[in-house]
Enzyme design. Sequence first.
Site, PDB file in Angstrom:
ATOM      1  CG  ASP A 296      -2.050   1.008   1.101  1.00 44.92           C
ATOM      2  OD1 ASP A 296      -2.622   1.393   2.152  1.00 44.92           O
ATOM      3  OD2 ASP A 296      -2.340   1.430  -0.036  1.00 44.92           O
TER       4      ASP A 296
ATOM      5  CE  LYS B 163      -0.966   3.407  -3.930  1.00 40.11           C
ATOM      6  NZ  LYS B 163      -0.947   2.600  -2.687  1.00 40.11           N
TER       7      LYS B 163
ATOM      8  CG  ASP C 193      -5.416  -0.197  -1.134  1.00 40.84           C
ATOM      9  OD1 ASP C 193      -5.264   0.894  -0.550  1.00 40.84           O
ATOM     10  OD2 ASP C 193      -6.512  -0.563  -1.636  1.00 40.84           O
ATOM     11  CG  ASN C 194      -4.587   2.129  -3.513  1.00 44.18           C
ATOM     12  OD1 ASN C 194      -3.712   2.043  -2.648  1.00 44.18           O
ATOM     13  ND2 ASN C 194      -5.785   2.648  -3.280  1.00 44.18           N
TER      14      ASN C 194
ATOM     15  CD  GLU D 286      -8.485   4.712   0.093  1.00 41.47           C
ATOM     16  OE1 GLU D 286      -8.792   3.700  -0.563  1.00 41.47           O
ATOM     17  OE2 GLU D 286      -7.329   5.160   0.106  1.00 41.47           O
TER      18      GLU D 286
HETATM   19  C1  LIG Z   1      11.319   4.685  -1.674  1.00 42.15           C
HETATM   20  C2  LIG Z   1       9.870   4.634  -1.995  1.00 42.15           C
HETATM   21  C3  LIG Z   1       9.296   3.234  -1.885  1.00 42.15           C
HETATM   22  N1  LIG Z   1       9.491   2.678  -0.578  1.00 42.15           N
HETATM   23  C4  LIG Z   1       8.781   3.030   0.525  1.00 42.15           C
HETATM   24  N2  LIG Z   1       9.172   2.521   1.708  1.00 42.15           N
HETATM   25  C5  LIG Z   1       8.507   2.848   2.837  1.00 42.15           C
HETATM   26  N3  LIG Z   1       7.433   3.656   2.877  1.00 42.15           N
HETATM   27  C6  LIG Z   1       7.023   4.171   1.709  1.00 42.15           C
HETATM   28  C7  LIG Z   1       7.644   3.882   0.474  1.00 42.15           C
HETATM   29  N4  LIG Z   1       6.980   4.518  -0.510  1.00 42.15           N
HETATM   30  C8  LIG Z   1       5.966   5.198   0.080  1.00 42.15           C
HETATM   31  N5  LIG Z   1       5.997   4.991   1.417  1.00 42.15           N
HETATM   32  C9  LIG Z   1       5.034   5.491   2.407  1.00 42.15           C
HETATM   33  O1  LIG Z   1       3.791   4.818   2.114  1.00 42.15           O
HETATM   34  C10 LIG Z   1       2.735   5.761   2.079  1.00 42.15           C
HETATM   35  C11 LIG Z   1       2.365   6.025   0.663  1.00 42.15           C
HETATM   36  C12 LIG Z   1       1.238   5.573   0.154  1.00 42.15           C
HETATM   37  C13 LIG Z   1       0.883   5.874  -1.275  1.00 42.15           C
HETATM   38  N6  LIG Z   1      -0.542   5.663  -1.406  1.00 42.15           N
HETATM   39  C14 LIG Z   1      -1.219   6.346  -2.308  1.00 42.15           C
HETATM   40  O2  LIG Z   1      -0.665   7.142  -3.067  1.00 42.15           O
HETATM   41  C15 LIG Z   1      -2.689   6.176  -2.332  1.00 42.15           C
HETATM   42  C16 LIG Z   1      -3.429   7.137  -3.033  1.00 42.15           C
HETATM   43  C17 LIG Z   1      -4.817   7.053  -3.084  1.00 42.15           C
HETATM   44  C18 LIG Z   1      -5.562   8.055  -3.843  1.00 42.15           C
HETATM   45  C19 LIG Z   1      -6.608   7.671  -4.674  1.00 42.15           C
HETATM   46  C20 LIG Z   1      -7.329   8.633  -5.407  1.00 42.15           C
HETATM   47  C21 LIG Z   1      -6.997   9.990  -5.272  1.00 42.15           C
HETATM   48  F1  LIG Z   1      -7.694  10.925  -5.938  1.00 42.15           F
HETATM   49  C22 LIG Z   1      -5.958  10.379  -4.419  1.00 42.15           C
HETATM   50  C23 LIG Z   1      -5.248   9.415  -3.717  1.00 42.15           C
HETATM   51  C24 LIG Z   1      -5.500   6.015  -2.406  1.00 42.15           C
HETATM   52  C25 LIG Z   1      -4.745   5.070  -1.702  1.00 42.15           C
HETATM   53  O3  LIG Z   1      -5.352   4.060  -1.033  1.00 42.15           O
HETATM   54  C26 LIG Z   1      -3.350   5.134  -1.662  1.00 42.15           C
HETATM   55  O4  LIG Z   1      -2.673   4.165  -0.983  1.00 42.15           O
HETATM   56  C27 LIG Z   1       3.275   7.002   2.753  1.00 42.15           C
HETATM   57  O5  LIG Z   1       3.134   6.903   4.142  1.00 42.15           O
HETATM   58  C28 LIG Z   1       4.725   6.961   2.311  1.00 42.15           C
HETATM   59  O6  LIG Z   1       5.570   7.710   3.165  1.00 42.15           O
HETATM   60 MG   LIG Z   2      -3.982   2.512  -0.496  1.00 41.62          MG
END
Ligand SMILES: CCCNc1ncnc2c1ncn2[C@@H]1O[C@H](/C=C/CNC(=O)c2cc(-c3ccc(F)cc3)cc(O)c2O)[C@@H](O)[C@H]1O
Ligand SMILES: [Mg+2]
Length: 214
Positions: free
Chosen positions: A141, A144, A169-170, A199
């Site tokens: 999650d 993406k 997810d997503n 969600e």
């Molecule tokens: C080095 C990057 C890859 N490794 C990583 N390692 C550890 N943590 C990581 C991470 N990448 C991202 N994260 C963390 O995960 C989380 C990121 C989640 C990204 N999720 C989304 O973009 C998302 C976005 C939507 C969304 C859907 C429709 C919309 F209009 C707007 C948003 C819905 C969801 O359910 C989502 O999960 C943050 O807390 C980020 O800091």
């Molecule tokens: Mg998500």
Amino acid sequence: TQSTRPQRLLNAVQKNATRGDPRSVVKAIDDFCRHKEWAMNVGDEKGCILDSVVSEINPAAVLELGTYCGYSTVRIARLLPPHAKLITLEFNPDFAAIARQVIAWAGLEEKVQLVEGASGDWIPKMKEQFGITTFDLVFLDHWKDRYLPDTKLMEECGLLRKGSVLLADNVICPGTPDYLEYIRSSPRYESRYFKSHLEYTKVEDGLEKSVFKG
Ligand SMILES: CCCNc1ncnc2c1ncn2[C@@H]1O[C@H](/C=C/CNC(=O)c2cc(-c3ccc(F)cc3)cc(O)c2O)[C@@H](O)[C@H]1O
Ligand SMILES: [Mg+2]
């Protein structure tokens, strides 16, 4: 100073949920996100699908990629048997700090190990650092465009066994096209799509459940 949305979400938990009651923490976050401020938690509708997958597997070792505020961390950990472990990776220190407090409010610190750092750095260290052989369940999650590279990395690091389940997810919104293409065409996975909604909205989204064949 201005508060952030995760801070306001934590305040809602501390105001409306009962300490030590994970179900009330989940409900407080869902109420906040539905009626006050949308946030990117897996949410209650997809959350029920997540619950059923966790209950079916009854995992001893779970990996979550992307903790954010800890909503799905609490959802998963509340269903784990005693001694089961959930390792959740979060590389944003502000989100990690909020998530730690949400997890603590739910009284689930014993079951959860929140690791602050990037999945790409930590996946190769899982065995040596946490004594993990393989994961029974991985919940994807995070960003993406990182689902596919991290899945390949988990394969390479021998973190998946015959029967390990990936739950993503997503896969529709925002979408993970390269991951879906790979996982659905690979002979090494049996995949199934669980249609649902983004969600707290009526927009289509869903979870992809993929079983590793070894
Ligand atoms: C080095 C990057 C890859 N490794 C990583 N390692 C550890 N943590 C990581 C991470 N990448 C991202 N994260 C963390 O995960 C989380 C990121 C989640 C990204 N999720 C989304 O973009 C998302 C976005 C939507 C969304 C859907 C429709 C919309 F209009 C707007 C948003 C819905 C969801 O359910 C989502 O999960 C943050 O807390 C980020 O800091
Ligand atoms: Mg998500």
